[in-house]
Design a protein around this motif. Structure first.
Motif, short mmCIF file in Angstrom:
data_model
loop_
_atom_site.label_atom_id
_atom_site.label_comp_id
_atom_site.label_asym_id
_atom_site.label_seq_id
_atom_site.Cartn_x
_atom_site.Cartn_y
_atom_site.Cartn_z
N GLN A 70 41.89 54.45 39.63
CA GLN A 70 42.73 53.37 40.17
C GLN A 70 43.98 53.88 40.89
OE1 GLN A 70 41.48 50.22 40.06
NE2 GLN A 70 39.74 51.35 39.23
N TRP A 71 43.81 54.98 41.65
CA TRP A 71 44.96 55.60 42.30
C TRP A 71 45.61 54.69 43.33
CZ3 TRP A 71 43.62 55.72 47.37
CH2 TRP A 71 42.26 55.69 47.65
N MET B 1 38.77 46.55 39.61
CA MET B 1 39.85 47.13 40.43
C MET B 1 41.19 46.54 40.01
SD MET B 1 40.91 49.15 42.68
CE MET B 1 39.35 49.89 43.18
N THR B 2 42.17 47.38 39.82
CA THR B 2 43.43 46.88 39.28
C THR B 2 44.42 46.48 40.37
OG1 THR B 2 44.25 49.12 39.05
CG2 THR B 2 43.23 48.16 37.13
N CYS B 3 43.95 46.39 41.61
CA CYS B 3 44.81 45.74 42.60
C CYS B 3 44.72 44.24 42.36
CB CYS B 3 44.35 46.09 44.02
SG CYS B 3 44.63 47.81 44.46
N GLU B 94 51.09 35.75 38.37
CA GLU B 94 50.50 35.98 39.69
C GLU B 94 50.73 37.40 40.15
OE1 GLU B 94 50.37 32.87 42.66
OE2 GLU B 94 51.67 31.69 41.36
N ASP B 95 51.93 37.94 39.89
CA ASP B 95 52.19 39.35 40.17
C ASP B 95 52.21 40.10 38.84
OD1 ASP B 95 52.28 39.33 42.90
OD2 ASP B 95 54.39 38.76 42.97
N ALA B 96 51.03 40.24 38.25
CA ALA B 96 50.94 40.79 36.90
C ALA B 96 51.12 42.31 36.93
CB ALA B 96 49.59 40.42 36.30
N PRO B 97 52.25 42.83 36.43
CA PRO B 97 52.45 44.27 36.45
C PRO B 97 51.52 45.01 35.49
CG PRO B 97 54.28 43.20 35.32
CD PRO B 97 53.41 42.12 35.86
N CYS B 98 51.02 44.30 34.47
CA CYS B 98 50.10 44.93 33.51
C CYS B 98 48.80 45.33 34.20
CB CYS B 98 49.81 43.96 32.37
SG CYS B 98 49.15 42.38 32.93
N VAL B 99 48.42 44.58 35.23
CA VAL B 99 47.16 44.85 35.91
C VAL B 99 47.29 46.09 36.81
CG1 VAL B 99 45.54 43.97 37.64
CG2 VAL B 99 46.34 42.48 35.81
N THR B 100 48.36 46.13 37.61
CA THR B 100 48.45 47.20 38.60
C THR B 100 48.71 48.57 37.96
OG1 THR B 100 50.76 46.61 38.94
CG2 THR B 100 49.18 45.74 40.50
N THR B 104 42.49 52.70 34.71
CA THR B 104 41.03 52.79 34.61
C THR B 104 40.30 51.65 35.29
OG1 THR B 104 40.89 51.49 32.59
CG2 THR B 104 41.27 53.85 32.34
N GLY B 105 40.99 50.59 35.66
CA GLY B 105 40.31 49.41 36.19
C GLY B 105 39.88 48.46 35.09
N ALA B 106 40.32 48.70 33.84
CA ALA B 106 39.95 47.80 32.75
C ALA B 106 40.66 46.46 32.89
CB ALA B 106 40.29 48.45 31.41
N SER B 107 41.91 46.49 33.33
CA SER B 107 42.67 45.25 33.49
C SER B 107 42.41 44.66 34.86
CB SER B 107 44.17 45.52 33.34
OG SER B 107 44.51 45.63 31.99
N TYR B 108 42.22 43.37 34.91
CA TYR B 108 42.03 42.75 36.21
C TYR B 108 42.46 41.29 36.15
CZ TYR B 108 37.64 41.08 34.10
OH TYR B 108 36.71 40.52 33.28
N LYS B 109 42.77 40.78 37.34
CA LYS B 109 43.08 39.36 37.48
C LYS B 109 41.96 38.73 38.27
CE LYS B 109 46.73 36.19 39.03
NZ LYS B 109 46.92 35.43 37.79
#
Lengths: 306, 253
Positions: A70-71, B1-3, B94-100, B104-109
């Motif tokens: 996730q870079w 994807m954590t974006c 909406e701008d969840a800092p925990c996600v970004t 690993t991509g485990a967190s997502y919105k």
């Protein structure tokens, strides 16, 4: 914030390792000297040991490889990617030095650049968190970079002196980095203590219009994950003393010992003084890193009146 | 994807929590734990559950705050002191800092309804997302070693095997005082949007720049006891027969 030993050791050891690797990459040291060859190995060990230590705080380390994916959004992921990418030039240059007694300048400079970027990524993991106000400042990466550079220069000067070379450049570099490192740290801590809190119990609950908000009953009698992880309180009592100890051990004493080594020239005192300087510096940085975590207050503690 | 989703999600599912109504009974805490320990992902473990040092993973906790009016040193000394019970769970920002921050991509919105979730099979348990959350909405489960958080009961709200009345988060369904409401904030005519507009619903810690979806309704102004209207004298002039006689006799005493 809870000062996890694995993370403190990781940031301190990898900081010193990357600092030393960056200095080695500049090619200021004699690649034929045994001390330089050992230094290359030591730098890789410090970096590798630090990275391994950082996986100790993971609860599912068997999936750690996923952290490279996730870079695009995550500084932690960027750090992992950069750490692995930087291993390539560092290992090539180390092999050339150890086995062939040659320094590859271009590869070395790439390693220096990679080391600096990796340390910056490490610092940005913390600096990017708005929820921890003390960390959320440009001074955080500046401190991490300067401490790594100061430690690396000290270690490099020691390596040079151990090979019976008198490296004035590296000793001056050590002094040049030590002073702004602690000046930046001083300002960083001043901000931590004096800044107006971004969030308060009033803004956290939205009840400020009614009056002053304080916790009446916590959700549970005992501590929970949040209070253990984010509500660490032991440090505050001795924080001032520890900070003075950190400055003296990590800044004043090493700077004095570098001056001694400068004066000693090629005498046996030079490597001894520089060895002691590095040891004291490492202890000072460990203390500083402990305070970096222990003193920082997390916004969630507004809900716990801590 | 954590974006985070590039555009605003078409649906913004979340909760309204009414601080005027909550009595701090912790029923939502219990019902949340009960539903979610057997539902989505790993169970919500407890450590030392029957010992002195019990603690465990909760996705929803109720704090109680005392609000001391300006000039007061202790509650109720001056002005109208308040005790406010304060349930808190993930706000699905909406701008969840925990996600970004997740490496690993485990967190997502979710792009369709805005729910913030953790794919536990990808979570390495580094804890960085819990550090990034200013609200304390994420807790590491110490038995499973993965991050747990409110799923907005994603396994209830779309679950067509449940009766329609049950297709709301467990905390909302169980609240005995109706202090918790579930709905779509992207729809200006939804129950939650109307409530927020009418009662002045607000964000927690707006200065953190997270743009929470969940909203809180403030306690209503309190009526002082002295200003309450007195009960009117009862009119008994139409009483007849036995009760009329009793009424007259008692008036004379």
């Amino acid at each position: 914030m809870y000062p996890a030993l694995s993370i403190i050791f990781f940031t301190s050891a990898s900081g010193l390792g990357y600092g030393l690797a960056a200095v080695l990459g500049l090619g200021l040291l004699d690649p034929q000297a045994l001390a330089t060859k050992l230094a290359h190995v030591l730098a890789l060990c410090l970096i590798g040991g630090g990275l391994l230590s950082s996986t100790l705080h993971l609860h599912n380390p068997q999936r750690a490889w996923r952290a490279l994916s996730q870079w695009r959004s995550s500084w932690l992921s960027r750090e992992g990617v950069m750490a692995i990418a930087t291993f390539v030039p560092l290992t090539i240059n180390a092999a050339a030095t150890v086995f062939y007694g040659k320094h590859l300048l271009l590869v070395g400079l790439l390693g220096t650049l990679g080391a600096a970027v990796t340390v910056y990524c490490t610092a940005m993991i913390y600096a990017s968190l708005k929820s921890v106000q003390a960390w959320h400042t440009r001074l955080t990466p500046i401190c991490y970079l300067l401490f790594a550079a100061a430690g690396g220069s000290l270690a490099g000067a020691l390596v040079a002196a151990s090979g019976n070379a008198h490296s004035v450049v590296l000793m001056v570099m050590a002094l040049v980095f030590l002073v702004p490192a602690w000046a930046a740290k001083w300002q960083w801590r001043k901000n931590l203590r004096e800044a107006v809190p971004l969030s308060t119990p009033e803004s956290a609950t939205g009840l400020g219009g009614l009056g002053k908000v304080r916790l009446f009953e916590s959700p549970h009698f005992n501590d929970n994950y949040l209070t253990r992880e984010m509500g660490f309180r032991v440090a505050r009592k001795h924080a001032d003393k520890l900070f003075v100890i950190a400055i003296i051990a990590g800044g004043v004493v090493p700077a004095f010992l570098v001056l001694v080594a400068l004066a000693a020239g090629h005498a046996i005192w030079a490597p001894i003084a520089l060895g002691l300087a590095l040891l004291f510096h490492a202890l000072g940085v460990l203390t500083e890193r402990w305070l970096f975590f222990a003193e920082a207050r997390h916004a969630v503690m507004n809900y716990y009146s801590r | 994807m954590t974006c985070l989703p590039a555009t605003s999600t078409p649906k913004k599912l979340g909760l309204v929590i009414d601080l005027d109504v909550c009595v701090g009974c912790h029923a939502c805490v219990v019902s949340c734990k009960e539903w979610n320990t057997g539902g989505y992902g790993a169970a919500l473990s407890d450590q030392d559950p029957y010992g002195a040092d019990v603690s465990g993973t909760f996705l929803n906790r109720v704090h109680s705050f005392e609000v001391v009016p300006e000039g007061g040193e202790i509650v109720a000394e001056r002005g109208q002191a308040r005790l406010v019970h304060f349930p808190k769970s993930c706000l699905h920002c909406e701008d969840a800092p925990c996600v970004t921050v997740c490496p690993t991509g485990a967190s997502y919105k979710r792009a369709d309804d805005g729910i913030v979730l953790v794919d536990e099979d990808m979570c390495i348990g580094c804890g960085l997302c819990a550090w990034a959350c200013a609200y304390g909405a994420r807790e590491m489960d110490l038995a499973a070693g993965v991050m747990k958080k409110c799923t907005l009961c994603v396994d209830r709200i779309y679950n067509e095997t449940l009766d329609e009345i049950d297709r709301v988060p467990s905390c909302v369904r169980t609240c005995p005082t109706n202090a918790r409401h579930f709905g779509d904030f992207a729809d200006p005519n939804s129950n939650v949007s109307i409530m927020v507009a009418e009662r002045g619903g607000y964000d927690l810690m707006p200065e953190q720049g997270t743009r929470p979806v969940n909203k809180y309704l403030p306690p209503r102004p309190r009526t002082a006891l002295g200003s309450a209207p007195t009960l009117p004298q009862e009119d008994t002039s139409d009483a007849t027969g036995f009760f009329g006689w009793v009424d007259k006799m008692l008036d004379r005493i």
